[in-house]
Scaffold this active site. Structure first.
Site, mmCIF file in Angstrom:
data_model
loop_
_atom_site.group_PDB
_atom_site.id
_atom_site.type_symbol
_atom_site.label_atom_id
_atom_site.label_comp_id
_atom_site.label_asym_id
_atom_site.label_seq_id
_atom_site.Cartn_x
_atom_site.Cartn_y
_atom_site.Cartn_z
ATOM 1 C CG ASP A 1 13.673 31.690 -51.704
ATOM 2 O OD1 ASP A 1 13.629 31.450 -50.497
ATOM 3 O OD2 ASP A 1 12.703 31.533 -52.483
ATOM 4 C CE LYS B 1 10.777 36.308 -53.364
ATOM 5 N NZ LYS B 1 9.518 35.574 -53.371
ATOM 6 C CG MET C 1 7.672 40.213 -46.396
ATOM 7 S SD MET C 1 7.186 39.954 -48.119
ATOM 8 C CE MET C 1 5.546 39.309 -47.959
HETATM 9 N N1 SAH Z 1 5.845 31.793 -47.780
HETATM 10 C C1 SAH Z 1 6.361 32.283 -46.525
HETATM 11 C C2 SAH Z 1 6.369 33.791 -46.470
HETATM 12 C C3 SAH Z 1 7.252 34.427 -47.467
HETATM 13 S S1 SAH Z 1 7.287 36.162 -47.326
HETATM 14 C C4 SAH Z 1 5.581 31.682 -45.368
HETATM 15 O O1 SAH Z 1 4.530 31.061 -45.582
HETATM 16 O O2 SAH Z 1 6.041 31.820 -44.241
HETATM 17 C C5 SAH Z 1 8.709 36.397 -46.332
HETATM 18 C C6 SAH Z 1 8.322 36.846 -44.960
HETATM 19 O O3 SAH Z 1 7.940 35.752 -44.159
HETATM 20 C C7 SAH Z 1 9.453 37.469 -44.183
HETATM 21 O O4 SAH Z 1 9.678 38.782 -44.556
HETATM 22 C C8 SAH Z 1 8.917 37.376 -42.789
HETATM 23 O O5 SAH Z 1 7.911 38.325 -42.584
HETATM 24 C C9 SAH Z 1 8.251 36.018 -42.828
HETATM 25 N N2 SAH Z 1 9.134 34.946 -42.314
HETATM 26 C C10 SAH Z 1 9.584 33.885 -42.980
HETATM 27 N N3 SAH Z 1 10.320 33.089 -42.185
HETATM 28 C C11 SAH Z 1 10.333 33.664 -40.967
HETATM 29 C C12 SAH Z 1 10.897 33.323 -39.704
HETATM 30 N N4 SAH Z 1 11.609 32.209 -39.544
HETATM 31 N N5 SAH Z 1 10.689 34.150 -38.675
HETATM 32 C C13 SAH Z 1 9.962 35.273 -38.813
HETATM 33 N N6 SAH Z 1 9.397 35.640 -39.986
HETATM 34 C C14 SAH Z 1 9.569 34.850 -41.040
#
Ligand code: SAH
Length: 480
Positions: A253, A275, A388
């Site tokens: 995604d 997504k 998020m």
């Molecule tokens: N499973 C993922 C989270 C998914 S929800 C994890 O464990 O990181 C998606 C959210 O993750 C985004 O909206 C943001 O808040 C955060 N996120 C994911 N990658 C990111 C990145 N490289 N930098 C900052 N926030 C990030």
């Protein structure tokens, strides 16, 4: 070939070690682990031998036939000590093969660098010319050979006799093992479920055809739910990387960084199930169904998710159906965004002086900002990492204030954490919303709230490429 590699069974054999320092002590340890009956002929006495008591017998160099009956003799001289050639000759004349540490030229055999995944062993030698090179190569192999490979070898060892009874033909047995080592049974061992793997292997042996192929022409595939981390491909785990090389098809995604997709097996089919916060390209339900369908076609399906699959990733929902349909699957954790972002922003999530706990929350519910449990969020000496949360930043900060937070409480927003495009905006609960707007942040972002944010001034270490380029440019302009 100057020397012949061999793997010796030393159980209950008498092996001589001559020396008195830590090199000799380490030899004793290794030999004892290999089951040898070690005899120490001490030329000096370091404290380490006390700790090893019970793992060796004491020999006497004064005895004429001291080395008699020893197939191997190790001479472990410390740096600066000259090998005693008369003593070495004595050992050799008694029939022992001799190794003199760091003196390959006067050694009958040399000791390799060993990668031990018993019963699987990899031994590396540079003929004594460059032991360091051997050790470096070993370190690289450590990263390539999964820790469970030894158990995989043991599994094969356990099934060998039964398969031999069933398949007389060597080619058939080869075909059988090729299929096992490349399939779900091996994956099961590597993922740690030896009992299930043994049961499946027994069934495969009982049911396979005379040519070693599977009784079932349409074997079920398997699914790997893998956390790809926050972006920097160096943060992939060894297991994630290995599964990325195995997959026939990958479902990914928006949050999976292109640099990570570059590392997926080249000829794997790629399916975007993207997504965004509000418009799911494929609803979770359908992603689950798609994985089931592909696995039932016999494919190895990689479901790659940003960060960790079980942290705000809805990974659990996607694989529920797999369990129902008895499709083999495994879950591989990844570096979650809060951990990646905090490290790369120089903000420890906990710190003895500032935060004893840390909570991860999502700022986004099904249809808008989420209802959070503010009494637990606003505990003193606690860091809050919000996933998020950018879309509702203003609202969130107002809620912090409304529930009693000090408007000076530090806040950092990390956008595109761990990537070359990482941006960090710092401020406090009172002013961060305005600053984020001015910086034009769009996400993905992690919002970190807590006193620990102040540590960034001291601990910031990561220079994103975009920033480095910008600084380089301005310096170049300045010097004109
Ligand atoms: N499973 C993922 C989270 C998914 S929800 C994890 O464990 O990181 C998606 C959210 O993750 C985004 O909206 C943001 O808040 C955060 N996120 C994911 N990658 C990111 C990145 N490289 N930098 C900052 N926030 C990030």
């Amino acid at each position: 070939m100057d020397r012949l590699p061999l793997f010796l069974d030393l159980h209950k054999r008498r092996i001589a070690v001559v020396g008195g320092g830590s090199l000799a002590a380490r030899r004793i340890e290794t030999l004892a682990r290999a089951g040898a009956e070690v005899w120490l002929f001490a030329t000096a006495w370091s404290d380490e031998f006390e700790a090893l008591r019970g793992q060796y017998h004491l020999g006497d160099l004064g005895e004429r036939n001291a080395f008699f009956g020893f197939p191997l003799a190790y001479f472990a001289y410390e740096a600066g000590e000259e090998p005693d050639s008369a003593l070495i000759a004595r050992a050799r004349n008694s029939g022992a093969l001799v190794n003199v540490a760091d003196h390959p030229r006067i050694s009958d055999f040399i000791t390799p660098s060993v990668l031990d995944r018993s019963p699987l062993m990899v031994a590396i030698s540079t003929g004594g010319d460059a032991p360091l090179l051997g050790r470096m190569l070993k370190a690289r192999l450590e990263t390539l050979i999964p820790a469970g490979y030894g158990r995989l070898a043991a599994l094969a060892g356990a099934g060998r006799a039964a398969l031999g009874d069933k398949l007389a033909n060597h080619q058939s047995r080869l075909r059988f093992w090729e299929r096992i080592f490349d399939g779900p049974i091996a994956e099961m061992v590597l993922a740690g479920d030896d009992a299930a793997a043994h049961a499946m292997l027994d069934r495969e042996i009982a049911e396979c055809r005379p040519d070693g192929s599977a009784a079932d022409d349409h074997p079920v595939g398997e699914v790997y739910l893998v956390g790809a981390g926050p972006g920097d491909p160096d943060l992939l785990t060894f297991r994630a990387f290995r599964l990325m090389q195995k997959a026939d098809v990958v479902l990914y995604d928006r949050l999976v960084d292109p640099a990570i997709m570059d590392r997926v097996r080249r000829d794997a089919e790629r399916i975007y199930v993207g997504k965004k916060r509000s418009d799911h390209a494929l609803p979770q339900e359908e992603i689950g169904d798609l994985m089931v369908k592909l696995a039932l076609e016999g494919k190895r399906v990689l479901r790659l998710k940003g960060g960790d699959p079980f942290i705000f990733g809805r990974g659990g929902e996607e694989i529920e159906k797999l369990a129902e349909k008895r499709i083999p699957f495994q879950v591989c954790p990844g570096v979650t965004a809060a951990a990646g972002c905090s490290s790369y922003a120089g903000i420890p999530l906990t710190h003895r002086d500032y935060a004893q706990s840390c909570v991860f929350v999502t700022g986004h519910g099904r249809d808008g900002p989420i209802e959070l449990d503010w009494s637990t969020l606003l505990r003193p000496r606690q860091t809050v990492a919000v996933y998020m949360g950018l879309a509702h930043l203003d609202f969130l900060m107002k809620e912090f204030l409304r529930h009693g937070a000090d408007s000076a409480l530090p806040v950092a927003i990390v956008e595109n954490g761990t990537r070359a495009s990482q941006i960090v905006v710092t401020g406090n609960v009172g002013n961060i919303a305005g600053k984020a707007l001015a910086a034009g942040l769009r996400g993905p972002t992690i919002i970190i709230v807590g006193e620990v944010v102040g540590l960034r001034d001291k601990l910031n270490w990561y220079v994103p490429k975009s920033e480095a380029a910008a600084t380089g440019e301005s310096q170049a302009t300045a010097s004109k």
